[in-house]
Enzyme design. Structure first.
Site, mmCIF file in Angstrom:
data_model
loop_
_atom_site.group_PDB
_atom_site.id
_atom_site.type_symbol
_atom_site.label_atom_id
_atom_site.label_comp_id
_atom_site.label_asym_id
_atom_site.label_seq_id
_atom_site.Cartn_x
_atom_site.Cartn_y
_atom_site.Cartn_z
ATOM 1 N N ASP A 157 1.647 2.755 7.928
ATOM 2 C CA ASP A 157 0.576 2.124 7.632
ATOM 3 C C ASP A 157 0.869 0.562 6.846
ATOM 4 O O ASP A 157 0.550 0.185 5.485
ATOM 5 C CB ASP A 157 -0.344 2.657 6.613
ATOM 6 C CG ASP A 157 -1.554 2.120 6.482
ATOM 7 O OD1 ASP A 157 -2.031 0.939 6.979
ATOM 8 O OD2 ASP A 157 -2.584 2.863 5.590
ATOM 9 N N ASN A 217 1.474 7.488 2.852
ATOM 10 C CA ASN A 217 2.244 6.613 3.632
ATOM 11 C C ASN A 217 3.757 6.880 3.911
ATOM 12 O O ASN A 217 4.444 6.074 4.440
ATOM 13 C CB ASN A 217 1.958 5.319 3.359
ATOM 14 C CG ASN A 217 0.509 4.726 3.634
ATOM 15 O OD1 ASN A 217 -0.307 5.327 4.453
ATOM 16 N ND2 ASN A 217 -0.146 3.875 3.173
ATOM 17 N N ASP A 219 0.830 -1.149 -0.013
ATOM 18 C CA ASP A 219 0.056 0.001 0.007
ATOM 19 C C ASP A 219 0.826 1.074 0.065
ATOM 20 O O ASP A 219 0.533 2.319 0.757
ATOM 21 C CB ASP A 219 -1.143 -0.119 1.221
ATOM 22 C CG ASP A 219 -2.063 0.979 1.097
ATOM 23 O OD1 ASP A 219 -2.493 1.462 -0.214
ATOM 24 O OD2 ASP A 219 -2.442 1.504 2.263
#
Length: 170
Positions: free
Chosen positions: A33, A15, A10
Site C-alpha cells: 500500500d 501494510n 502509511d
C-alpha cells in the site's frame, strides 16, 4: 526505502506482509500500500506545507510528532526524513505482542491491573511516557525502539543506523 528517497507515510501492521516458508529459509517481509508514499526528486522527503489542503499522509495515530504537529504557513515544511522510522518504532510494540501505545482505546479497562488504560497522543507525549517493552525484547533493541520513538527527530538515529544496529545484533 528512505535510502532511495521514498517515504511510505502509511506504515502500519496492516501494510506489513510476511511470508513464512516451510523450509529453513528466513521469512520474507514485504511492505504494501504505497498509495500515500512520497517520492519527490525535487524536494526529497521534505514538502512545502503552505495550506491544510496538502495531505500529510495515512494513519494519524502513526504520524511522527514532527508531521502531526506541523502547522501550514508560507515557509513551513513537512519533513518525512525520519517519519517512517518513528512509525516502525510504534509498530515494534505490536511485533513484541503488546498494544501499540499510540492506537486509541475508548477508556478500556486493564483487567490485570484493574485500571483504565489510554493511548499516548503522538502530538504530545514524553519519552518517559512510553510503556516498557517485554523482557523478551533484547535490551539493545529496547533502547533502539525508545530512541526511534523520541518526540524530537534530531534525537533519533537515522534509518540507516537503526537498520545497521538491528542487522549487527541479529
Amino acid at each position: 526505502i528512505s535510502r532511495h528517497g521514498i517515504a511510505h507515510r502509511d506504515l502500519k501492521s496492516d501494510n506489513i506482509l510476511i511470508e513464512l516458508n516451510d523450509d529453513d529459509s528466513p521469512p520474507v517481509l514485504v511492505l504494501s500500500d504505497f498509495g500515500c508514499c512520497l517520492a519527490d526528486r525535487v524536494h526529497g522527503l521534505q514538502v512545502p506545507y503552505t495550506s491544510y489542503d496538502i495531505d500529510k499522509g495515512g494513519n494519524a495515530a502513526l504520524m511522527a510528532p514532527e508531521v502531526i504537529n506541523k502547522l501550514p504557513g508560507p515557509f513551513a515544511v513537512l519533513n518525512y526524513t525520519k517519519a517512517d522510522l518513528w512509525a516502525s518504532g510504534a509498530i515494534a510494540y505490536e511485533i513484541f505482542g503488546m498494544r501499540n501505545p499510540f492506537y486509541s482505546m475508548s477508556g478500556g479497562l486493564n483487567k490485570a491491573k484493574g485500571e483504565q488504560t489510554f493511548s499516548l497522543r503522538n502530538s504530545e507525549y514524553k519519552a518517559d511516557d512510553l510503556p516498557p517493552l517485554p523482557e523478551e525484547c533484547p535490551h539493545i533493541v529496547q533502547q533502539l525502539i525508545y530512541n526511534i520513538l523520541s518526540p524530537n527527530p534530531s534525537k533519533r538515529v537515522s534509518p540507516d543506523i537503526a537498520a545497521n544496529i538491528l542487522q549487527l545484533f541479529l
